[in-house]
Structure formats: structure tokens, C-alpha cells
Design a protein around this motif. Structure first.
Motif, PDB file in Angstrom:
ATOM      1  N   GLU A  99       0.833  -1.206   0.000  1.00 36.02           N
ATOM      2  CA  GLU A  99       0.000   0.000   0.000  1.00 36.02           C
ATOM      3  C   GLU A  99       0.866   1.253   0.000  1.00 36.02           C
ATOM      4  O   GLU A  99       0.598   2.213  -0.748  1.00 36.02           O
ATOM      5  CB  GLU A  99      -0.906  -0.002   1.235  1.00 36.02           C
ATOM      6  CG  GLU A  99      -1.763   1.254   1.355  1.00 36.02           C
ATOM      7  CD  GLU A  99      -2.451   1.369   2.710  1.00 36.02           C
ATOM      8  OE1 GLU A  99      -3.106   2.403   2.932  1.00 36.02           O
ATOM      9  OE2 GLU A  99      -2.312   0.444   3.531  1.00 36.02           O
ATOM     10  N   LEU A 100       1.927   1.232   0.809  1.00 37.82           N
ATOM     11  CA  LEU A 100       2.830   2.376   0.871  1.00 37.82           C
ATOM     12  C   LEU A 100       3.530   2.597  -0.463  1.00 37.82           C
ATOM     13  O   LEU A 100       3.661   3.738  -0.928  1.00 37.82           O
ATOM     14  CB  LEU A 100       3.863   2.160   1.980  1.00 37.82           C
ATOM     15  CG  LEU A 100       4.939   3.239   2.144  1.00 37.82           C
ATOM     16  CD1 LEU A 100       4.314   4.588   2.471  1.00 37.82           C
ATOM     17  CD2 LEU A 100       5.935   2.832   3.234  1.00 37.82           C
ATOM     18  N   ALA A 101       3.982   1.532  -1.108  1.00 35.02           N
ATOM     19  CA  ALA A 101       4.642   1.653  -2.411  1.00 35.02           C
ATOM     20  C   ALA A 101       3.707   2.281  -3.433  1.00 35.02           C
ATOM     21  O   ALA A 101       4.125   3.129  -4.242  1.00 35.02           O
ATOM     22  CB  ALA A 101       5.116   0.287  -2.883  1.00 35.02           C
ATOM     23  N   ALA A 102       2.430   1.876  -3.397  1.00 35.53           N
ATOM     24  CA  ALA A 102       1.449   2.439  -4.332  1.00 35.53           C
ATOM     25  C   ALA A 102       1.230   3.925  -4.059  1.00 35.53           C
ATOM     26  O   ALA A 102       1.147   4.738  -4.993  1.00 35.53           O
ATOM     27  CB  ALA A 102       0.135   1.681  -4.223  1.00 35.53           C
ATOM     28  N   LEU A 103       1.173   4.295  -2.778  1.00 38.38           N
ATOM     29  CA  LEU A 103       0.979   5.696  -2.427  1.00 38.38           C
ATOM     30  C   LEU A 103       2.186   6.536  -2.852  1.00 38.38           C
ATOM     31  O   LEU A 103       2.032   7.646  -3.358  1.00 38.38           O
ATOM     32  CB  LEU A 103       0.769   5.831  -0.917  1.00 38.38           C
ATOM     33  CG  LEU A 103      -0.575   5.320  -0.375  1.00 38.38           C
ATOM     34  CD1 LEU A 103      -0.528   5.190   1.140  1.00 38.38           C
ATOM     35  CD2 LEU A 103      -1.701   6.263  -0.789  1.00 38.38           C
ATOM     36  N   TYR A 104       3.398   5.993  -2.651  1.00 39.99           N
ATOM     37  CA  TYR A 104       4.604   6.728  -3.007  1.00 39.99           C
ATOM     38  C   TYR A 104       4.794   6.829  -4.516  1.00 39.99           C
ATOM     39  O   TYR A 104       5.519   7.711  -4.984  1.00 39.99           O
ATOM     40  CB  TYR A 104       5.829   6.092  -2.349  1.00 39.99           C
ATOM     41  CG  TYR A 104       6.391   6.923  -1.213  1.00 39.99           C
ATOM     42  CD1 TYR A 104       5.578   7.292  -0.144  1.00 39.99           C
ATOM     43  CD2 TYR A 104       7.710   7.348  -1.210  1.00 39.99           C
ATOM     44  CE1 TYR A 104       6.075   8.060   0.892  1.00 39.99           C
ATOM     45  CE2 TYR A 104       8.223   8.119  -0.179  1.00 39.99           C
ATOM     46  CZ  TYR A 104       7.398   8.477   0.871  1.00 39.99           C
ATOM     47  OH  TYR A 104       7.899   9.250   1.890  1.00 39.99           O
ATOM     48  N   ALA A 105       4.175   5.916  -5.257  1.00 41.94           N
ATOM     49  CA  ALA A 105       4.295   5.961  -6.714  1.00 41.94           C
ATOM     50  C   ALA A 105       3.484   7.101  -7.321  1.00 41.94           C
ATOM     51  O   ALA A 105       3.738   7.514  -8.462  1.00 41.94           O
ATOM     52  CB  ALA A 105       3.847   4.628  -7.316  1.00 41.94           C
ATOM     53  N   GLU A 106       2.519   7.611  -6.556  1.00 39.95           N
ATOM     54  CA  GLU A 106       1.677   8.707  -7.045  1.00 39.95           C
ATOM     55  C   GLU A 106       2.220  10.039  -6.548  1.00 39.95           C
ATOM     56  O   GLU A 106       2.578  10.161  -5.378  1.00 39.95           O
ATOM     57  CB  GLU A 106       0.233   8.524  -6.551  1.00 39.95           C
ATOM     58  CG  GLU A 106      -0.449   7.269  -7.070  1.00 39.95           C
ATOM     59  CD  GLU A 106      -0.665   7.317  -8.574  1.00 39.95           C
ATOM     60  OE1 GLU A 106      -0.883   8.439  -9.102  1.00 39.95           O
ATOM     61  OE2 GLU A 106      -0.607   6.252  -9.208  1.00 39.95           O
ATOM     62  N   PRO A 107       2.278  11.049  -7.405  1.00 37.60           N
ATOM     63  CA  PRO A 107       2.748  12.359  -6.942  1.00 37.60           C
ATOM     64  C   PRO A 107       1.787  12.956  -5.924  1.00 37.60           C
ATOM     65  O   PRO A 107       0.574  12.738  -5.993  1.00 37.60           O
ATOM     66  CB  PRO A 107       2.800  13.195  -8.231  1.00 37.60           C
ATOM     67  CG  PRO A 107       1.867  12.512  -9.178  1.00 37.60           C
ATOM     68  CD  PRO A 107       1.927  11.055  -8.836  1.00 37.60           C
ATOM     69  N   TYR A 108       2.344  13.692  -4.988  1.00 37.48           N
ATOM     70  CA  TYR A 108       1.521  14.334  -3.958  1.00 37.48           C
ATOM     71  C   TYR A 108       0.702  15.465  -4.565  1.00 37.48           C
ATOM     72  O   TYR A 108       1.210  16.270  -5.347  1.00 37.48           O
ATOM     73  CB  TYR A 108       2.415  14.878  -2.848  1.00 37.48           C
ATOM     74  CG  TYR A 108       1.695  15.737  -1.836  1.00 37.48           C
ATOM     75  CD1 TYR A 108       0.781  15.180  -0.956  1.00 37.48           C
ATOM     76  CD2 TYR A 108       1.942  17.108  -1.765  1.00 37.48           C
ATOM     77  CE1 TYR A 108       0.127  15.963  -0.011  1.00 37.48           C
ATOM     78  CE2 TYR A 108       1.300  17.900  -0.833  1.00 37.48           C
ATOM     79  CZ  TYR A 108       0.387  17.327   0.045  1.00 37.48           C
ATOM     80  OH  TYR A 108      -0.262  18.109   0.964  1.00 37.48           O
TER      81      TYR A 108
END
Length: 379
Positions: free
Chosen positions: A306-315
Motif C-alpha cells: 500500500e505504501l509503495a502504491a501511495l509513493y508511486a503517485e505524486p503528492y
């Protein structure tokens, strides 16, 4: 940043230390007083500012007009318009380490002789802060706008360069016999700092799953541990210590520096903006690959994906819920617990290094108090 924590997680990022202040005083025959309260470190830091600030200010006043104004603004001694100010000039942890190391190995005379070296360390530290703020695009430091956000990138970079030059000039002009090896050691440290920053910026361009925990630990030692180690080593040099003791003090500072960075990274995710002076979750918003984040990503826990997916998206600017969700993923994947446990382990290693050069507990009190202070802070 209370909204990032559950009701049972409101504690500050305290690291359990081997040999707390109360414990080492007991061994030294003094008080068996209980929990660490920071008073010893606070007194050391206050005394350091008293000793260091006059020479630091004199060095800054020697800069040409516009650079002088920018530097004095950065240190909190002037407002942006050049009028006097009395803002926070920083905690002075690194110069305090110089003076505490000199005192531990050479007593008050060595400590007094090491003031210029302490100022040089503080100048180099602030050179890195000025450049880091430009590269990281941080808009707040010490509860006021950063230099680049007020004066522009070019002025911030040039002011940082000038601080580094002032540091080396101070040592070059110092008649103390330790000044030459101290200058060489500080120059080597600056190269290591730059290499660490280069590694950091390179990692930011890579995908989360392409960065290993060992890489981030090595980068953190170069960026943070190196300067704390250098500070302790310079104090040892000014005390006339031999090579082995200088190396041991450098090792102490490096390990304490890693503990410092680990807790700083915890604060960068869960710290209270009222203490940090930075927006809540700034490290997560910038997708920084800090130690807790990389530990969480490499944990193999379900939340790591889940964290990897969140970090893959720009803030997305203003997405407070996204920051909260990311912080929770780091925590569920074990990043916070790992960082605090690792910080305690690094402090244990630091104490071992220190005991090689300063076996008497009472002589080591100042250095240990400072190390405890930086790893028990909340901002």
C-alpha cells in the motif's frame, strides 16, 4: 501532528538509551536521579551559545554587505529588511559537541582553545542548511521563511558558500597546533557531506523499490553522522588526543548522528509542526525516502505494498488525508518501530565508541547528555 496518531500513540519519539543520565551519574558516585530531563544538555547548549555566538557573529559581520545581511537573517539576528532581530539561531548541538569533546579529553583549557573550531563547525552546518533548503524547496526553518524563499535561490547558495569559506578561514588563521589537521578533517567532512547529499538526490529520482535500506543508512551517515563525528573529532584534536582517541570520538559522533537522523526522520513524519516549524507530514508530501519509509517498504508487511502504491503517485497539494493515509501505512509496515529500535542500537554503539577514549563516566557526561538530548527531542 496528533492527527497522524491513535490515542495510544501520542508519545514523543523517545529512544531507550543504554546508560541514561541517571544511570551514569549513579556509576560515577553522584545522584541516582531518575529519568533524563534534558537539563544538563540545556545548560551545555546555553553555555555553548554564550561562548560561540560572539565569534560567530564577528565572522558573519566580516562578510560583504548583501551576503552579511542574508547570513544574519538566516541566523535569526536580522529581519529580511536588515533591522535587528532576536530569533532562534539554532540549538548549537554541533559546536557543543566540539566543546564537550575537548573538555572530556583535555579539560577547561582545551575547551577554551576549541571555540574557533566550534564556530567553524556551526558555519559548515549552516552552509548545508542553506543549500538543503534550496534543493528540498523547504519554505520554513526555525519558524521563519527560509533564505531562498525570501532572497532567492542564487543568494541562498552564495551565502552558504560564504559560510563554508568563513569556517575554513577561521581554522587557517587559528594559531593552535591542532588547527591544520582540524581544517583538513573539516574539508574531508564537507566532501563527505556533499557525497551524501548527492546520494540523497539520486535516490529521490529512483523508484521506491529501487532503494535499499543499506543505501539509505550509508547516505544518512554521510549527511548527518559525518558532521557530528567531525565535531567530536575536532574537540579531541584540540585536546591533543592521539589518533585512536580521535577516531573513537569520531565514531561516537557518527553513531549518535545516525540515531539523530533516525529520530529526525520519525519527527519528519509524526512530529508536531508547533515544535518542528515545518508543515505536518512534509517528508511524506515530498515523497522523501527517509529511513522509516524505506524500512517499511522493505519489510514485506501487507502495508508495504500500500505504501509503495501511495509513493508511486505524486503528492497533490493540500491532500491532508493522503498524508495521513501514507503515515499510517508506514507505521503499519513497521517503519516507525524499526527506526526507534535502530536509533537505540546506534546509541549503544556510540556509547561503546566513547568508552574507548573516555572511560571515566563523569568525564563523558557532557557528550552523553548531548547525544541523549538530540535523540529524545520532539522537534
Amino acid at each position: 501532528m496528533a492527527e497522524f496518531m491513535t490515542e495510544t500513540e501520542q508519545s514523543s519519539p523517545v529512544v531507550p538509551h543504554p546508560g541514561t543520565t541517571g544511570e551514569r551519574r549513579g556509576r560515577a558516585g553522584g545522584s541516582d536521579a531518575g529519568p533524563y530531563d534534558g537539563q544538563e544538555a540545556a545548560a551545555l547548549l546555553e553555555r555553548t551559545r554564550t561562548l560561540v555566538d560572539p565569534e560567530l557573529r564577528a565572522a558573519l559581520e566580516s562578510l560583504p554587505g548583501s551576503l552579511r545581511r542574508i547570513a544574519l537573517y538566516h541566523f535569526g539576528w536580522q529581519h529580511a529588511d536588515g533591522t535587528p532581530a532576536r530569533d532562534n539561531a539554532g540549538k548549537a548541538i554541533r559546536p557543543a559537541l566540539v566543546l564537550a569533546a575537548a573538555a572530556a579529553l583535555g579539560g577547561p583549557t582545551a575547551q577554551a582553545a576549541a571555540v574557533r573550531a566550534a564556530v567553524a563547525i556551526e558555519l559548515v552546518h549552516n552552509f548545508t542548511l542553506l543549500h538543503d533548503d534550496v534543493m528540498d524547496r523547504d519554505t520554513s526553518r526555525r519558524h521563519r521563511p527560509t533564505v531562498w524563499s525570501v532572497f532567492g535561490d542564487a543568494d541562498a547558495i552564495l551565502a552558504g558558500d560564504a559560510l563554508q569559506a568563513l569556517a575554513l578561514r577561521l581554522l587557517a588563521e587559528d594559531p593552535h597546533p591542532a588547527s591544520a589537521p582540524a581544517a583538513a578533517r573539516l574539508a574531508d567532512c564537507v566532501v563527505e557531506l556533499c557525497a551524501g547529499q548527492h546520494a540523497d538526490t539520486d535516490m529521490e529520482r529512483r523508484a521506491p523499490d529501487e532503494v535499499t535500506l543499506d543505501e539509505v543508512l550509508a547516505m544518512s551517515e554521510a549527511k548527518t553522522g559525518a558532521l557530528l563525528g567531525c565535531a567530536c573529532a575536532l574537540g579531541a584534536l584540540y585536546a591533543g588526543a592521539g589518533d585512536e582517541d580521535v577516531a573513537a570520538l569520531d565514531g561516537f559522533g557518527r553513531q549518535a548522528g545516525l540515531a539523530f537522523q533516525l529520530i529526525d526522520d520519525v519527527i519528519g513524519i509524526w512530529g508536531d509542526p508547533r515544535h518542528t516549524g515545518k508543515p505536518a507530514g512534509a517528508d511524506l508530501a515530498s515523497r522523501k525516502k527517509s529511513l522509516p519509509v524505506v524500512a517499511a517498504l522493505s519489510s514485506g508487511a501487507p502495508a508495504a505494498a500500500e505504501l509503495a502504491a501511495l509513493y508511486a503517485e505524486p503528492y497533490v497539494s493540500g491532500d491532508a488525508e493522503g498524508v495521513v493515509r501514507t503515515a499510517l501505512a508506514v507505521e503499519r509496515a513497521g517503519g516507525r518501530d524499526w527506526a526507534q529500535t535502530e536509533a537505540a542500537d546506534r546509541m549503544a554503539r556510540a556509547v561503546q565508541e566513547l568508552s574507548r577514549a573516555v572511560p571515566a563516566p563523569e568525564a563523558a557526561d557532557g557528550l552523553l547528555a548531548l547525544a541523549e538530548f538530540v535523540t529524545r527531542r520532539t522537534g
